[in-house]
Design a protein around this motif. Structure first.
Motif, short mmCIF file in Angstrom:
data_model
loop_
_atom_site.label_atom_id
_atom_site.label_comp_id
_atom_site.label_asym_id
_atom_site.label_seq_id
_atom_site.Cartn_x
_atom_site.Cartn_y
_atom_site.Cartn_z
N PHE A 113 0.78 -1.03 -0.04
CA PHE A 113 0.00 -0.16 -0.04
C PHE A 113 0.72 1.05 0.15
O PHE A 113 0.35 2.28 -0.56
CB PHE A 113 -1.05 0.15 1.15
CG PHE A 113 -2.11 -0.97 0.94
CD1 PHE A 113 -3.28 -0.13 -0.08
CD2 PHE A 113 -2.64 -2.11 1.07
CE1 PHE A 113 -4.40 -1.05 -0.22
CE2 PHE A 113 -3.65 -2.78 0.93
CZ PHE A 113 -4.60 -2.49 -0.09
N ALA A 114 1.99 1.48 0.46
CA ALA A 114 2.97 2.32 0.42
C ALA A 114 3.26 2.75 -1.18
O ALA A 114 3.16 3.69 -1.43
CB ALA A 114 4.12 2.16 1.19
N ALA A 115 3.68 1.74 -1.83
CA ALA A 115 4.09 1.57 -3.30
C ALA A 115 2.61 2.06 -4.19
O ALA A 115 2.53 2.98 -4.74
CB ALA A 115 4.43 0.50 -3.72
N SER A 134 2.01 9.25 3.83
CA SER A 134 1.78 8.41 4.90
C SER A 134 0.35 8.42 5.27
O SER A 134 -0.14 7.14 5.48
CB SER A 134 2.61 8.91 6.11
OG SER A 134 2.49 8.14 7.09
N ARG A 135 -0.26 9.39 5.54
CA ARG A 135 -1.94 9.43 5.96
C ARG A 135 -2.58 8.67 4.85
O ARG A 135 -3.52 7.71 5.33
CB ARG A 135 -2.43 10.84 5.82
CG ARG A 135 -1.99 11.59 7.23
CD ARG A 135 -2.74 12.97 7.34
NE ARG A 135 -1.86 13.78 8.08
CZ ARG A 135 -1.08 14.72 7.84
NH1 ARG A 135 -1.00 15.03 6.54
NH2 ARG A 135 -0.53 15.43 8.69
N LEU A 136 -2.35 8.76 3.74
CA LEU A 136 -2.96 8.29 2.56
C LEU A 136 -2.65 6.70 2.61
O LEU A 136 -3.60 5.94 2.57
CB LEU A 136 -2.83 8.70 1.09
CG LEU A 136 -3.13 8.15 -0.23
CD1 LEU A 136 -4.80 8.61 -0.11
CD2 LEU A 136 -2.61 8.77 -1.27
N ALA A 137 -1.47 6.33 2.68
CA ALA A 137 -1.06 4.89 2.85
C ALA A 137 -1.69 4.16 3.88
O ALA A 137 -2.12 3.01 3.95
CB ALA A 137 0.29 4.79 2.81
N ALA A 145 1.51 3.07 6.35
CA ALA A 145 1.75 4.64 6.80
C ALA A 145 3.54 4.57 7.20
O ALA A 145 4.05 5.22 6.78
CB ALA A 145 1.09 4.96 8.10
N ARG A 146 4.09 3.82 7.76
CA ARG A 146 5.39 3.72 8.29
C ARG A 146 6.52 3.43 7.02
O ARG A 146 7.38 3.61 7.06
CB ARG A 146 5.51 2.56 9.23
CG ARG A 146 4.71 3.07 10.53
CD ARG A 146 5.00 2.02 11.74
NE ARG A 146 5.03 0.48 11.31
CZ ARG A 146 4.29 -0.48 11.95
NH1 ARG A 146 3.72 -0.20 12.85
NH2 ARG A 146 4.46 -1.53 11.40
N SER A 147 5.82 2.49 6.16
CA SER A 147 6.81 2.14 4.85
C SER A 147 7.13 3.29 3.80
O SER A 147 7.89 3.35 3.13
CB SER A 147 6.31 0.88 4.01
OG SER A 147 6.74 -0.19 4.71
N VAL A 148 6.42 4.59 4.10
CA VAL A 148 6.74 5.57 3.32
C VAL A 148 8.04 6.17 3.79
O VAL A 148 8.79 6.90 3.00
CB VAL A 148 5.51 6.69 3.60
CG1 VAL A 148 6.06 7.97 2.98
CG2 VAL A 148 4.21 6.31 3.30
N PHE A 149 8.62 6.14 5.05
CA PHE A 149 9.85 6.37 5.26
C PHE A 149 10.94 5.32 5.66
O PHE A 149 10.40 4.08 5.80
CB PHE A 149 9.63 7.07 6.56
CG PHE A 149 8.62 8.32 6.67
CD1 PHE A 149 8.87 9.61 5.91
CD2 PHE A 149 7.51 8.20 7.01
CE1 PHE A 149 8.13 10.78 5.88
CE2 PHE A 149 6.48 9.36 6.94
CZ PHE A 149 6.98 10.78 6.44
N GLY A 150 12.03 5.79 5.21
CA GLY A 150 13.11 4.73 5.78
C GLY A 150 13.55 4.88 7.08
O GLY A 150 13.11 5.58 7.97
N GLY A 325 12.93 4.71 2.27
CA GLY A 325 11.43 5.09 2.10
C GLY A 325 10.87 4.91 0.84
O GLY A 325 11.79 4.40 -0.23
N ALA A 326 9.62 5.04 0.72
CA ALA A 326 9.08 4.75 -0.56
C ALA A 326 9.62 5.90 -1.65
O ALA A 326 9.64 7.18 -1.31
CB ALA A 326 7.34 5.00 -0.58
N ARG A 327 9.87 5.38 -2.91
CA ARG A 327 10.14 6.58 -3.86
C ARG A 327 9.42 6.20 -5.34
O ARG A 327 9.35 5.08 -5.47
CB ARG A 327 11.67 6.47 -4.09
CG ARG A 327 12.38 5.37 -4.37
CD ARG A 327 13.98 5.13 -4.08
NE ARG A 327 14.45 3.98 -4.36
CZ ARG A 327 13.91 2.78 -3.88
NH1 ARG A 327 13.42 2.67 -2.75
NH2 ARG A 327 14.69 1.78 -4.27
N LEU A 328 9.36 7.16 -5.86
CA LEU A 328 8.99 6.88 -7.27
C LEU A 328 10.05 6.36 -8.35
O LEU A 328 11.34 7.17 -8.21
CB LEU A 328 8.56 8.35 -7.92
CG LEU A 328 7.28 8.79 -7.72
CD1 LEU A 328 7.12 10.36 -8.72
CD2 LEU A 328 6.08 7.83 -8.33
#
Ligand code: DP6
Length: 333
Positions: A113-115, A134-137, A145-150, A325-328
Motif C-alpha cells: 500500500f505504500a507503493a 503516509s496518511r493516505l497509505a 503508513a510507516r513504509s513511506v519512510f526509511g 522510504g518509498a520512492r518514485l
C-alpha cells in the motif's frame, strides 16, 4: 500526467519493534496505540499505475495474477479514495510485484500500500508531501503508513479527541536514533495465514481480556524505546522489542476464539534466540501475524546469528538492514 503515462513506485516492508495491534476506527484505519518500526532493505514491492479513461473498472494484477475478491476490493476502495481526493473519475490499471510471500506475516501489505499510494497519487495528480502520503497509505493498510519512510519510523495514533483524526494520524522518521540494527528473518512458512491480521486485531480488541493491559504497557514501551534508540542501547531496544511482540501475541491468544500464529517451529526459534543470549550474543525476537520470526540484533552480529539460524532450523534465513522510504522509480509515457 496524461492518460498514457505510467507512474512506478517502489516501497519496502517494515517490521514493528513496538507493534500496531488494534484499531479505534476501522474506516479511517486509526490505531489504538502509536507504533515504531524499522524499514527493511529487502523484499521491495514495485507498483505501476496507469489511468485508463475507457475502462469501467480497475484492473489490478498482483504478481502476474489478475486480482479478484478481497484483494481487488481493497485496491479499488483505496483507489476510490485517491480519485475522490483528486477529483478524477478514470479507472486504473495497476501492476504490482512483490518479492516477499504475500500474507505470511512479512509485511507485504505495508510495502504494497505504500507503493500503491505513491504511484496512484502521482498518476492521479494528487499533490502532497511525505507526511500526507503516509496518511493516505494508512488508509490502505495501517502499517503502510510507516513504509513511506526509511530507517526507524514512528506512527502517531493521534489524540483520541482530535478535531481531524485522519490528519492527526501519520508516520514520520525517528530522527534521533543512533543504532545500526539488523533483522534476521527466519521464514518458517511462506503460505497465507489462517486468519488475516485485520480480523485477528478486530477480535483481539473486541474480546481479549488482556488487550487493555497491553495497550498501557505498549505506551510505556514506546517511551522507553525512544530513549533506548537515542542512547544507541541495543540491549534495551532488543528487550523492549521482544516483550512488546510477546505481549501482542499473548493478547490475541487470549481472544475468543483464540488467534494463534505461533507454531512449535516458532517456539523452537525463540529457544535458539534465548540460548544465543545466554552465550552473550545480543539477539531478540519479534513476530507479526504469522509463525515467522525476525531476530533483531546489531548489524555487526547479523551474519553470525543468521548462520546459527541456518544450522538449527530448516528455515529460509534472510538478513535485512535498514532500508529506504518509498520512492518514485519512473514516470513513463
Ligand atoms: C502484526 O497493517 O497489516 O504486522 O491496517 O488491518 O491492514 P491493517 O493491518 P496491518 O497490520 C500489521 C500488524 C502487525 C504489527 C505491525 O506491523 O505493527
Amino acid at each position: 500526467m496524461t492518460a498514457r503515462e505510467t507512474a512506478v513506485a517502489v516501497a519496502h516492508p517494515n517490521i514493528a519493534l513496538i507493534k500496531y495491534w488494534g484499531k479505534r476506527d476501522e474506516h479511517l484505519v486509526l490505531p489504538v496505540t502509536d507504533s515504531l518500526s524499522m524499514t527493511l532493505d529487502v523484499f521491495p514491492t514495485t507498483t505501476a499505475v496507469r489511468l485508463d479513461p475507457d475502462a469501467a473498472a480497475d484492473h489490478v494484477v498482483m504478481d502476474g495474477v489478475l486480482a479478484r475478491g478481497e484483494v481487488l476490493r481493497r485496491a479499488t476502495t483505496f483507489l476510490d479514495l485517491v480519485r475522490e481526493r483528486a477529483g478524477r473519475l478514470e479507472r486504473a490499471v495497476v501492476d504490482t510485484r512483490n518479492t516477499v510471500p504475500v500474507g505470511a506475516g512479512l509485511a507485504s501489505s505495508a510495502s504494497g500500500f505504500a507503493a500503491l499510494a505513491l504511484a496512484a497519487a502521482q498518476a492521479y495528480g494528487l499533490p502532497g508531501d511525505a507526511e500526507q502520503l503516509s496518511r493516505l497509505a494508512r488508509r490502505g493498510s495501517g502499517s503502510a503508513a510507516r513504509s513511506v519512510f526509511g530507517g526507524f519510523v514512528v506512527w502517531h495514533a493521534g489524540p483520541p479527541d482530535a478535531a481531524d483524526p485522519d490528519h492527526a494520524s501519520y508516520a514520520e522518521p525517528v530522527t534521533d536514533a543512533h543504532l545500526d540494527a539488523a533483522l534476521v528473518a527466519v521464514v518458517l512458512e511462506e503460505g497465507p495465514k489462517p486468519v488475516s491480521s485485520r480480523e485477528a486485531m478486530r477480535r483481539t480488541v473486541a474480546t481479549s481480556p488482556l488487550y487493555r493491559d497491553w495497550v498501557t504497557d505498549s505506551r510505556a514501551d514506546l517511551a522507553r524505546m525512544h530513549t533506548a534508540l537515542g542512547e544507541g542501547d541495543m540491549a534495551a531496544v532488543g528487550a523492549i522489542t521482544e516483550r512488546n511482540a510477546l505481549g501482542m501475541h499473548a493478547t490475541m491468544e487470549a481472544a475468543r476464539p483464540a488467534v494463534r500464529y505461533r507454531t512449535a517451529a516458532t517456539d523452537a526459534v525463540l529457544g535458539h534466540i534465548r540460548r544465543l543470549r545466554e552465550e552473550g550474543v545480543g539477539a531478540w525476537a519479534t513476530m507479526d501475524a504469522g509463525p515467522n520470526v525476525k531476530v533483531l540484533c546489531a548489524s555487526a552480529d547479523a551474519r553470525r546469528i543468521a548462520a546459527r539460524m541456518r544450522e538449527t532450523t530448516d528455515a529460509r534465513v534472510i538478513v535485512a538492514h535498514s532500508g529506504p522510504g518509498a520512492r518514485l522509480q519512473r514516470v513513463t509515457a
